[in-house]
Enzyme design. Structure first.
Site, PDB file in Angstrom:
ATOM      1  N   SER A 140       0.871  -1.180   0.000  1.00  0.00           N
ATOM      2  CA  SER A 140       0.000   0.000   0.000  1.00  0.00           C
ATOM      3  C   SER A 140       0.906   1.227   0.000  1.00  0.00           C
ATOM      4  O   SER A 140       2.070   1.136   0.391  1.00  0.00           O
ATOM      5  CB  SER A 140      -0.843  -0.006   1.275  1.00  0.00           C
ATOM      6  OG  SER A 140      -1.564   1.197   1.390  1.00  0.00           O
ATOM      7  N   TYR A 153      -2.131  -1.277  10.406  1.00  0.00           N
ATOM      8  CA  TYR A 153      -2.092  -1.585   8.962  1.00  0.00           C
ATOM      9  C   TYR A 153      -0.802  -1.013   8.362  1.00  0.00           C
ATOM     10  O   TYR A 153      -0.098  -1.705   7.628  1.00  0.00           O
ATOM     11  CB  TYR A 153      -3.326  -0.977   8.315  1.00  0.00           C
ATOM     12  CG  TYR A 153      -3.462  -1.160   6.827  1.00  0.00           C
ATOM     13  CD1 TYR A 153      -3.752  -2.400   6.274  1.00  0.00           C
ATOM     14  CD2 TYR A 153      -3.343  -0.075   5.950  1.00  0.00           C
ATOM     15  CE1 TYR A 153      -3.913  -2.567   4.900  1.00  0.00           C
ATOM     16  CE2 TYR A 153      -3.502  -0.223   4.584  1.00  0.00           C
ATOM     17  CZ  TYR A 153      -3.787  -1.474   4.057  1.00  0.00           C
ATOM     18  OH  TYR A 153      -3.948  -1.620   2.695  1.00  0.00           O
TER      19      TYR A 153
HETATM   20  N1  LIG Z   1      -8.569  -0.825  -1.979  1.00  0.00           N
HETATM   21  C1  LIG Z   1      -7.639   0.019  -1.605  1.00  0.00           C
HETATM   22  O1  LIG Z   1      -7.870   1.250  -1.572  1.00  0.00           O
HETATM   23  C2  LIG Z   1      -6.278  -0.488  -1.205  1.00  0.00           C
HETATM   24  C3  LIG Z   1      -5.277   0.457  -0.971  1.00  0.00           C
HETATM   25  C4  LIG Z   1      -4.012   0.008  -0.610  1.00  0.00           C
HETATM   26  C5  LIG Z   1      -3.760  -1.337  -0.499  1.00  0.00           C
HETATM   27  N2  LIG Z   1      -4.751  -2.234  -0.729  1.00  0.00           N
HETATM   28  C6  LIG Z   1      -4.427  -3.661  -0.578  1.00  0.00           C
HETATM   29  O2  LIG Z   1      -4.948  -4.395  -1.651  1.00  0.00           O
HETATM   30  C7  LIG Z   1      -5.151  -5.741  -1.250  1.00  0.00           C
HETATM   31  C8  LIG Z   1      -6.517  -6.202  -1.732  1.00  0.00           C
HETATM   32  O3  LIG Z   1      -7.512  -5.483  -1.032  1.00  0.00           O
HETATM   33  P1  LIG Z   1      -8.889  -5.002  -1.710  1.00  0.00           P
HETATM   34  O4  LIG Z   1      -8.825  -3.548  -1.819  1.00  0.00           O
HETATM   35  O5  LIG Z   1      -9.191  -5.816  -2.894  1.00  0.00           O
HETATM   36  O6  LIG Z   1      -9.896  -5.322  -0.493  1.00  0.00           O
HETATM   37  P2  LIG Z   1     -11.071  -6.381  -0.301  1.00  0.00           P
HETATM   38  O7  LIG Z   1     -12.080  -6.215  -1.361  1.00  0.00           O
HETATM   39  O8  LIG Z   1     -11.497  -6.253   1.130  1.00  0.00           O
HETATM   40  O9  LIG Z   1     -10.351  -7.773  -0.526  1.00  0.00           O
HETATM   41  C9  LIG Z   1      -9.514  -8.343   0.450  1.00  0.00           C
HETATM   42  C10 LIG Z   1      -9.243  -9.794   0.085  1.00  0.00           C
HETATM   43  O10 LIG Z   1      -8.398 -10.353   1.103  1.00  0.00           O
HETATM   44  C11 LIG Z   1      -8.916 -11.608   1.495  1.00  0.00           C
HETATM   45  N3  LIG Z   1      -8.599 -11.911   2.892  1.00  0.00           N
HETATM   46  C12 LIG Z   1      -8.841 -11.130   3.982  1.00  0.00           C
HETATM   47  N4  LIG Z   1      -8.443 -11.763   5.091  1.00  0.00           N
HETATM   48  C13 LIG Z   1      -7.943 -12.978   4.703  1.00  0.00           C
HETATM   49  C14 LIG Z   1      -7.396 -14.087   5.384  1.00  0.00           C
HETATM   50  N5  LIG Z   1      -7.289 -14.133   6.721  1.00  0.00           N
HETATM   51  N6  LIG Z   1      -6.965 -15.163   4.664  1.00  0.00           N
HETATM   52  C15 LIG Z   1      -7.084 -15.164   3.315  1.00  0.00           C
HETATM   53  N7  LIG Z   1      -7.597 -14.140   2.614  1.00  0.00           N
HETATM   54  C16 LIG Z   1      -8.033 -13.068   3.290  1.00  0.00           C
HETATM   55  C17 LIG Z   1     -10.438 -11.488   1.283  1.00  0.00           C
HETATM   56  O11 LIG Z   1     -10.993 -12.754   0.989  1.00  0.00           O
HETATM   57  P3  LIG Z   1     -11.901 -13.634   1.998  1.00  0.00           P
HETATM   58  O12 LIG Z   1     -12.817 -12.704   2.734  1.00  0.00           O
HETATM   59  O13 LIG Z   1     -12.566 -14.598   1.078  1.00  0.00           O
HETATM   60  O14 LIG Z   1     -10.899 -14.310   2.892  1.00  0.00           O
HETATM   61  C18 LIG Z   1     -10.515 -10.619   0.031  1.00  0.00           C
HETATM   62  O15 LIG Z   1     -10.492 -11.420  -1.122  1.00  0.00           O
HETATM   63  C19 LIG Z   1      -4.968  -5.747   0.277  1.00  0.00           C
HETATM   64  O16 LIG Z   1      -3.700  -6.272   0.594  1.00  0.00           O
HETATM   65  C20 LIG Z   1      -5.056  -4.290   0.645  1.00  0.00           C
HETATM   66  O17 LIG Z   1      -4.348  -4.000   1.828  1.00  0.00           O
HETATM   67  C21 LIG Z   1      -6.001  -1.837  -1.076  1.00  0.00           C
END
Ligand SMILES: NC(=O)c1ccc[n+]([C@@H]2O[C@H](COP(=O)([O-])OP(=O)(O)OC[C@H]3O[C@@H](n4cnc5c(N)ncnc54)[C@H](OP(=O)(O)O)[C@@H]3O)[C@@H](O)[C@H]2O)c1
Length: 263
Positions: A140, A153
């Site tokens: 991130s 985080y």
């Molecule tokens: N969206 C943003 O603005 C943003 C910004 C910076 C970084 N990121 C990073 O991008 C990545 C993806 O996030 P996203 O934005 O797509 O959010 P999201 O829609 O909440 O997706 C998060 C994913 O992580 C999985 N997950 C959560 N806890 C888990 C666990 N204990 N074991 C296995 N899988 C797990 C969830 O799947 P299940 O619920 O099926 O387990 C889900 O598929 C993350 O690393 C996040 O920190 C996102």
């Protein structure tokens, strides 16, 4: 690097960035392993792929560190190899330090840091034996600078940079690549799933996240960086400038971040 027939293992494939990445990589002919905790949602994503038969669903919980050796064996037997592990799964936080239990910090570190390095370490011997492999890690911009309400985080995402920069150095001789992907705001469920001070999910969307980049657009840019085996890439809107400000004008960044937040 062509993605056709490459085996790409994506964690967090049930939602948001991971789902969009799976759909885009599928269109380029990659063979996909889809991981996350929610099997039903992984199966929905599998159905949405251009060639669902070219993918497997492999449920995993990143908090279950003891399961990784078994899960890696299952991933390797899905298509006989893994070319790229995309460590994308993660969970965010929205709570002040003074109001956050240590158990919440433990969970944030477990899933975002220990889970990610543990799974990668379990796959590493295979990559070393084959003298090739690619770890992609979704960190991130919060892995480069801080913002209120995200202390645990930010800590976990900063830690990923330290670990994977070293892995890249120690295993360059084995032709193993590391790409650190640093998203800005992307319009996913990350804020809804973010942990509050008592460990429950925030459940509400943030304005900044809702106005963030479309996940499909993000995934296309991310795939471009993966195919070029870039060391690191920042992908987002104007918030990306924070990464450069942190390096050259940290005092100014501190003021700007505080001004943009209601804490
Ligand atoms: N969206 C943003 O603005 C943003 C910004 C910076 C970084 N990121 C990073 O991008 C990545 C993806 O996030 P996203 O934005 O797509 O959010 P999201 O829609 O909440 O997706 C998060 C994913 O992580 C999985 N997950 C959560 N806890 C888990 C666990 N204990 N074991 C296995 N899988 C797990 C969830 O799947 P299940 O619920 O099926 O387990 C889900 O598929 C993350 O690393 C996040 O920190 C996102």
């Amino acid at each position: 690097m062509e993605l056709k027939d490459k085996v790409v293992w994506i964690t967090g494939a049930s939602s948001g960035i991971g789902k969009a990445l799976a759909q885009q990589a599928g269109k380029k002919g990659a063979r996909l392993i889809l991981s996350g905790r929610n099997t039903a949602r992984l199966q929905e994503v599998q159905k949405s792929l251009s060639d669902p038969g070219n993918s497997r669903v492999l449920p995993l919980d990143l908090a279950n560190l003891e399961s990784f050796d078994r899960i890696v064996q299952e991933a390797l037997s899905a298509f006989g190899t893994v070319d790229i592990l995309v460590n994308n799964a993660g969970i965010s936080q929205r709570s002040l330090i003074a109001e956050t239990g240590l158990d919440v910090y433990e969970r944030l570190m477990h899933v975002n840091y220990l889970g990610t390095i543990g799974l990668s370490k379990a796959l590493l011997p295979y990559f070393v034996e084959n003298q090739k492999g690619h770890f992609v890690v979704v960190t991130s911009l919060m892995g480069k600078f801080g913002s209120p309400l995200r202390s645990g985080y930010c800590g976990a995402k900063h830690a990923l940079h330290g670990f994977f920069d070293v892995l890249r150095m120690e295993h360059e001789k084995d032709s193993i690549a590391v790409t650190l992907v640093c998203p800005g705001f992307v319009n996913t469920d990350i804020a809804r799933n973010a942990l509050t001070g008592d460990g429950s999910a925030q459940e509400n969307q943030d304005n900044a996240t809702a106005n963030g980049m479309d996940p499909d657009r993000f995934a296309r840019k991310m795939l471009h960086a993966i195919q070029r085996r870039k060391m690191e890439v920042n992908i987002g809107g104007k918030e990306v400038s924070g990464a450069y400000m942190k390096r050259f004008f940290p005092g100014l960044l501190h003021k700007l971040v505080l001004r943009s937040q209601v804490v």
